[in-house]
Design an enzyme around this catalytic site. Structure first.
Site, PDB file in Angstrom:
ATOM      1  N   PHE A  50     -18.093  50.063   5.748  1.00  0.00           N
ATOM      2  CA  PHE A  50     -17.289  51.279   5.789  1.00  0.00           C
ATOM      3  C   PHE A  50     -15.811  50.912   5.659  1.00  0.00           C
ATOM      4  O   PHE A  50     -15.325  50.017   6.351  1.00  0.00           O
ATOM      5  CB  PHE A  50     -17.546  51.998   7.110  1.00  0.00           C
ATOM      6  CG  PHE A  50     -16.881  53.337   7.246  1.00  0.00           C
ATOM      7  CD1 PHE A  50     -17.402  54.454   6.628  1.00  0.00           C
ATOM      8  CD2 PHE A  50     -15.735  53.485   8.001  1.00  0.00           C
ATOM      9  CE1 PHE A  50     -16.800  55.700   6.755  1.00  0.00           C
ATOM     10  CE2 PHE A  50     -15.124  54.711   8.152  1.00  0.00           C
ATOM     11  CZ  PHE A  50     -15.658  55.827   7.517  1.00  0.00           C
ATOM     12  N   ASN A  96     -16.212  54.285  16.521  1.00  0.00           N
ATOM     13  CA  ASN A  96     -16.144  55.246  15.423  1.00  0.00           C
ATOM     14  C   ASN A  96     -17.550  55.319  14.843  1.00  0.00           C
ATOM     15  O   ASN A  96     -17.868  54.637  13.869  1.00  0.00           O
ATOM     16  CB  ASN A  96     -15.137  54.797  14.366  1.00  0.00           C
ATOM     17  CG  ASN A  96     -15.041  55.778  13.205  1.00  0.00           C
ATOM     18  OD1 ASN A  96     -15.540  56.897  13.290  1.00  0.00           O
ATOM     19  ND2 ASN A  96     -14.420  55.362  12.120  1.00  0.00           N
ATOM     20  N   PRO A  97     -18.423  56.113  15.468  1.00  0.00           N
ATOM     21  CA  PRO A  97     -19.838  56.101  15.100  1.00  0.00           C
ATOM     22  C   PRO A  97     -20.100  56.942  13.857  1.00  0.00           C
ATOM     23  O   PRO A  97     -19.244  57.726  13.424  1.00  0.00           O
ATOM     24  CB  PRO A  97     -20.489  56.748  16.325  1.00  0.00           C
ATOM     25  CG  PRO A  97     -19.466  57.746  16.773  1.00  0.00           C
ATOM     26  CD  PRO A  97     -18.129  57.082  16.535  1.00  0.00           C
TER      27      PRO A  97
END
Length: 292
Positions: free
Chosen positions: A100, A199-200
């Site tokens: 990510f 920050n899931p």
């Protein structure tokens, strides 16, 4: 674009690059054009703009390379995948397919954790980053609070090589990285942690991100969090209660419309003082709560 054998100035190359990116509906095509040209020339954005003003020339080979990179960006491949790096606070992180790409808004979210670690009256406060991805959050804590002990966990076998690369490049000796499921994270730390941050993945499974850069290139494991987007948040609520000492802080990044749901979820789970905080664009971006 013009023929590769033509004489180029940085200005003409920039104009052409902006036009290609704008045609592809790339956000901020002027910014990306500057960054692509700067990447090829090995200079910063400010220098690119100075070269434009000075009507400086650019070699045909460099112009052709910029064209090739602009063509990739026009497919909406993330700029960070093309350059291989993403800035995050004072860090320059290696990123690419499988991990990510850290976002600017997360730079503000991690400040809550950094401030909390600095405020702990201990010579070695403990911070944990659940689902660290590129390592952005964990490395920010470790480098900006060098007396802290930071622990980070990442499950994805595609992301973890990027994490390891970034940890190694940082030189941080106060960060421990493990590969594993965050649900089983760091049992040896139970009841001793000062700050847990994550920050899931929080996008509902049925939601389709608008931006092609997200929809086509970000790893699904880092995006989607179940029917309402909060499955991993529920798990983190339980894990963080196990890890944190009484009075320890939980910090969660989330979507702008999820603050109320997350506050209710945390309050139901017994957390104290759940509060949602806006980012610099006034969108709700993070929720914090205290371990009872």
């Amino acid at each position: 674009m013009s023929d590769a054998s033509s004489a180029f100035t940085v200005r003409s190359l920039r104009d052409e690059t902006v036009a290609v990116l704008a045609q592809a509906a790339v956000p901020d095509p002027e910014v990306d054009a500057d960054l692509l040209i700067g990447f090829v020339l090995g200079v910063g954005r400010g220098r690119v703009q100075a070269l434009v003003v000075m009507e400086s020339s650019v070699e045909a080979g460099d112009a052709e390379r910029v064209r090739a990179l602009a063509a990739r960006r026009a497919t909406r491949e993330p700029l960070q995948h093309i350059t291989g790096t993403a800035p995050f606070r004072s860090l320059e992180l290696a990123v690419g397919p499988g991990v990510f790409v850290p976002r600017p808004e997360t730079e503000q979210v991690v400040q809550f954790a950094i401030d909390a670690l600095r405020a702990v009256p201990s010579s070695a406060p403990i911070g944990v980053d659940l689902g660290t991805g590129s390592g952005a959050i964990a490395l920010a804590m470790a480098t900006e609070v060098p007396h802290a002990r930071v622990f980070a966990i990442e499950k994805s076998s595609e992301a973890i090589p990027w994490t390891r690369r970034n940890v190694e490049a940082s030189g941080a000796t106060n960060l421990e990285l493990v590969q594993g499921d965050l649900g089983d994270a760091f049992p040896e730390l139970d009841g001793t942690v000062d700050v847990v941050i994550s920050n899931p993945p929080y996008v509902p499974d049925a939601a389709i991100p608008r931006d092609p850069e997200v929809r086509l290139f970000d790893p699904p494991i880092a995006l989607y969090g179940g029917a309402d987007g909060l499955d991993v948040v529920r798990m983190i609520s339980s894990v963080a209660r196990r890890l944190l000492r009484p009075g320890g802080l939980l910090v969660l990044e989330h979507g702008e419309l999820q603050g109320a749901q997350i506050r209710d979820l945390l309050t139901t789970d017994g957390w104290r003082g759940a509060a949602t905080h806006p980012d610099l664009t006034t969108r709700d971006r993070a929720t914090t709560a205290l371990r009872p």
